[in-house]
Write an enzyme that holds these catalytic residues in place. Structure first.
Site, PDB file in Angstrom:
ATOM      1  N   ASP A 158      -6.205   4.223 -19.102  1.00 47.99           N
ATOM      2  CA  ASP A 158      -5.365   5.354 -19.484  1.00 47.99           C
ATOM      3  C   ASP A 158      -4.002   4.909 -19.999  1.00 47.99           C
ATOM      4  O   ASP A 158      -3.431   5.532 -20.890  1.00 47.99           O
ATOM      5  CB  ASP A 158      -5.187   6.298 -18.296  1.00 47.99           C
ATOM      6  CG  ASP A 158      -6.425   7.152 -18.037  1.00 47.99           C
ATOM      7  OD1 ASP A 158      -7.360   7.105 -18.867  1.00 47.99           O
ATOM      8  OD2 ASP A 158      -6.448   7.865 -17.016  1.00 47.99           O
ATOM      9  N   GLY A 159      -3.453   3.820 -19.438  1.00 51.64           N
ATOM     10  CA  GLY A 159      -2.155   3.345 -19.910  1.00 51.64           C
ATOM     11  C   GLY A 159      -2.194   2.924 -21.366  1.00 51.64           C
ATOM     12  O   GLY A 159      -1.266   3.207 -22.131  1.00 51.64           O
ATOM     13  N   ASP A 161      14.644  10.601  -3.650  1.00 48.51           N
ATOM     14  CA  ASP A 161      14.400   9.271  -4.220  1.00 48.51           C
ATOM     15  C   ASP A 161      14.194   9.325  -5.724  1.00 48.51           C
ATOM     16  O   ASP A 161      14.218   8.298  -6.400  1.00 48.51           O
ATOM     17  CB  ASP A 161      13.167   8.633  -3.573  1.00 48.51           C
ATOM     18  CG  ASP A 161      13.450   8.087  -2.182  1.00 48.51           C
ATOM     19  OD1 ASP A 161      14.614   8.137  -1.742  1.00 48.51           O
ATOM     20  OD2 ASP A 161      12.500   7.619  -1.531  1.00 48.51           O
ATOM     21  N   ALA A 186      -1.360  11.934 -12.336  1.00 49.44           N
ATOM     22  CA  ALA A 186      -0.778  10.596 -12.229  1.00 49.44           C
ATOM     23  C   ALA A 186       0.234  10.559 -11.079  1.00 49.44           C
ATOM     24  O   ALA A 186      -0.055  10.983  -9.962  1.00 49.44           O
ATOM     25  CB  ALA A 186      -0.166  10.196 -13.567  1.00 49.44           C
TER      26      ALA A 186
END
Length: 297
Positions: A80-81, A184, A196
């Site tokens: 997918d990247g 964060d 994701a």
């Protein structure tokens, strides 16, 4: 055979990712796929960077801009990247993409590399499902000037530094103040990106046809700060109130270091990505298989 797509560009993963994921595509696998495409009546060109890393000089090579202007289809071999990176680059040209999955998950590269021929042959002849995915256009503004500009298909993430404490973020939607959050970080995800990072941070799954996106705080100090679903015509602005070595990233690939007072603006891009899937493909089937849901009756 008279293929629907005459000129097909072939992409592969040509270098290891800094964030892990699939290994580079073997040159032999790309050569085999290219030869299969030729047997189907297609003219094959390689991405120039892929050719340089694989040595497959028997095929014509073009850069991404030329592929966008000259090719009818892009075939992406990887995870997918890899697809995210190619999709962002080809979106302005409207070139459809088919993904052959070499990675682990494959939410958007959904044809297994084992047995790809059976799935790909009818698609090249015109039997496929088409799926459009929205993109985000994000900018980092510093003292009123744009210092970084990028598109994202999955998400835009503002993160604290590796050794710092929480960041404080001021969030506006369409110019209206919404909240100050100590956390964060914050994820702004498209429906594609809802499977994701946003999912691991507690965000909802969003069907890709929904014209929206989701804001997901990462480990918020105040537990009432929950994921928020927005209509995607909205413009989201995030201001870094306190500087703690924070950064912004776009699909976990493009990074921008932030300074106190920086603003990250996110709006819907004018471009979308066109995915093609095998006939009978269904989004919920993908979720069931990739997330290991019970198959049921």
């Amino acid at each position: 055979m008279n293929p629907t797509f005459r000129r097909v560009a072939l992409f592969g993963k040509y270098q290891p990712s800094a964030f892990g994921g699939s290994t580079p595509t073997p040159p032999g696998a790309l050569r085999e796929i290219a030869q299969f495409l030729i047997r189907q009546g297609c003219e094959v060109v390689l991405d120039r960077q892929v050719q340089a890393s694989t040595g497959l000089t028997e095929f014509e090579a073009l850069d991404v801009q030329a592929i966008g202007e000259q090719c009818d289809l892009a075939l992406v071999v990887g995870g997918d990247g890899t697809m995210l990176g190619i999709g962002r680059q080809l979106a302005p040209y409207g070139v459809p993409l088919i993904g052959i999955n070499q990675g682990r998950l494959g939410f958007i590269t959904d044809i297994p590399i084992d047995g790809y021929q059976a799935a790909l042959a009818p698609m090249l002849a015109g039997a496929y499902e088409e799926d459009h995915r929205s993109l985000m256009h994000a900018r980092v503004l510093r003292d009123g000037a744009c210092v970084f500009d990028a598109r994202a298909m999955n998400d835009v993430v503002v993160n604290r530094g590796a050794t710092s404490g929480m960041v404080e973020l001021r969030i506006e939607i369409d110019g209206h103040f919404v909240s100050n959050q100590r956390c964060d970080g914050l994820i702004i995800a498209t429906p594609t990106g809802s499977t994701a990072y946003a999912l691991s941070a507690g965000g909802p799954l969003m069907h890709p046809s929904i014209p929206g996106w989701v804001l997901v705080p990462i480990a918020p100090h105040t537990l009432s700060n929950r994921p928020l679903v927005l209509a995607d015509p909205a413009e989201v602005a995030i201001e870094l109130v306190s500087e703690r070595d924070a950064s912004a990233n776009f699909d976990m690939q493009s990074l921008a270091a932030l300074q106190q007072g920086d603003r990250i603006t996110v709006r819907r891009s004018q471009h979308c990505v066109r995915f093609l899937h095998p006939k009978g493909w269904h989004y919920f089937d993908t979720l069931r298989v990739k997330l290991h849901w019970n198959g049921g009756a």
